[in-house]
Design an enzyme around this catalytic site. Sequence first.
Site, PDB file in Angstrom:
ATOM      1  N   ASP A 114       0.866  -1.164   0.000  1.00 36.81           N
ATOM      2  CA  ASP A 114       0.000   0.000   0.000  1.00 36.81           C
ATOM      3  C   ASP A 114       0.920   1.237   0.000  1.00 36.81           C
ATOM      4  O   ASP A 114       2.110   1.121   0.288  1.00 36.81           O
ATOM      5  CB  ASP A 114      -0.867  -0.044   1.255  1.00 36.81           C
ATOM      6  CG  ASP A 114      -1.642   1.229   1.470  1.00 36.81           C
ATOM      7  OD1 ASP A 114      -2.268   1.705   0.506  1.00 36.81           O
ATOM      8  OD2 ASP A 114      -1.608   1.750   2.606  1.00 36.81           O
ATOM      9  N   ARG A 115       0.388   2.397  -0.345  1.00 39.70           N
ATOM     10  CA  ARG A 115       1.260   3.573  -0.388  1.00 39.70           C
ATOM     11  C   ARG A 115       1.161   4.415   0.899  1.00 39.70           C
ATOM     12  O   ARG A 115       2.143   4.527   1.625  1.00 39.70           O
ATOM     13  CB  ARG A 115       0.884   4.462  -1.595  1.00 39.70           C
ATOM     14  CG  ARG A 115       1.905   5.542  -1.898  1.00 39.70           C
ATOM     15  CD  ARG A 115       1.354   6.601  -2.863  1.00 39.70           C
ATOM     16  NE  ARG A 115       0.438   7.520  -2.197  1.00 39.70           N
ATOM     17  CZ  ARG A 115      -0.152   8.550  -2.804  1.00 39.70           C
ATOM     18  NH1 ARG A 115       0.046   8.766  -4.094  1.00 39.70           N
ATOM     19  NH2 ARG A 115      -0.951   9.348  -2.134  1.00 39.70           N
ATOM     20  N   ASP A 116      -0.039   4.979   1.156  1.00 44.20           N
ATOM     21  CA  ASP A 116      -0.186   5.927   2.262  1.00 44.20           C
ATOM     22  C   ASP A 116      -0.173   5.220   3.615  1.00 44.20           C
ATOM     23  O   ASP A 116      -0.886   4.237   3.825  1.00 44.20           O
ATOM     24  CB  ASP A 116      -1.490   6.725   2.106  1.00 44.20           C
ATOM     25  CG  ASP A 116      -1.485   7.518   0.803  1.00 44.20           C
ATOM     26  OD1 ASP A 116      -0.395   7.883   0.335  1.00 44.20           O
ATOM     27  OD2 ASP A 116      -2.580   7.754   0.258  1.00 44.20           O
TER      28      ASP A 116
HETATM   29 MG   LIG Z   1      -2.879   3.151   3.569  1.00 48.30          MG
END
Ligand SMILES: [Mg+2]
Length: 314
Positions: free
Chosen positions: A8-10
């Site tokens: 995932d990024r954030d």
């Molecule tokens: Mg996230």
Amino acid sequence: MNRAVFLDRDHTLIEDPGYLSDPDAVKLLPGVELAIKSLHQAGYKIVVCTNQSAIARGILTEESLEKIHAEMRRQLADKGAHLDAIYYCPYHPEGTVDKYAMQSDLRKPKPGMLLKGAKEHDIDLSQSWMVGDSPRDIEAGHRAGCRTIRMRLGGEVSSAEGADEDVQADFTVRNLVDAARIVLRETDRTATWDSARPTAAVATAPAASEVQPDCARAQEGDPRAGPVSMSDSQVRMEILSHLRRLVRRGEHEEFSFLKLAGGIVQMLALLTLLIAVLKVLASHPRLNDAIFWALIAIALQVMSLTFFSIHRNK
Ligand SMILES: [Mg+2]
């Protein structure tokens, strides 16, 4: 076939200010480049899968998202790390931009981005992992057939989706360095089992006191655990253990104005409390004066605790 760690990024790779739209606001989380480099050395591809409903909501364009990702790649490159691919889902059924206002199989918790990445990069999903901070990341990983690791930064549940606790990850960790340790450890155990299955004699499961496996499979122990020798993977794990301690130390030592303010105010609180006590001892007729100073001390103490509390929850 290849194997991969889908990220995932954030709140997993970078800080999450909420609908990030400014490349200048991209900030890598501590130690992520080390985790990525270790996973690359172990033969994993690193593939980012990120929901970007901000595009459907008109907050962000695909062009500006590309700039954000270019900045993320640049910061990683400065530290000697890289990503093999980034997939994003710009769609959301409640979007305000017609082009993107729709359901999509790409949007997590659906596994579309992982399936697409697997197809385009010849990835064996059963040998791969999904790492993310929200339940939808974990569900997408499970639906794609990957093992899963949940990030809980500072032990907290992130975002509005934290209420959904039905989804159980295979492991839960505090940062990406710990996630990389899990992946390397499990990879090593699987490899050892594959090579030593007929003569497995000593079952040695590496200790991981900080790691909290939260599914039945992990809690029961892995019957595949076989004899463990000092391999490259274990050497990498040792390095990662050291790095993890450094990352945590860095987190604790990070400068914070609120922490500084809390410390100063607490010193003032103690000083005024001392004045109050001295006034009580020295001059009974001026008791009101002492009470005044005591109240000031209590107020300052409350204020300093508030600063510390805000700092901790940031
Ligand atoms: Mg996230």
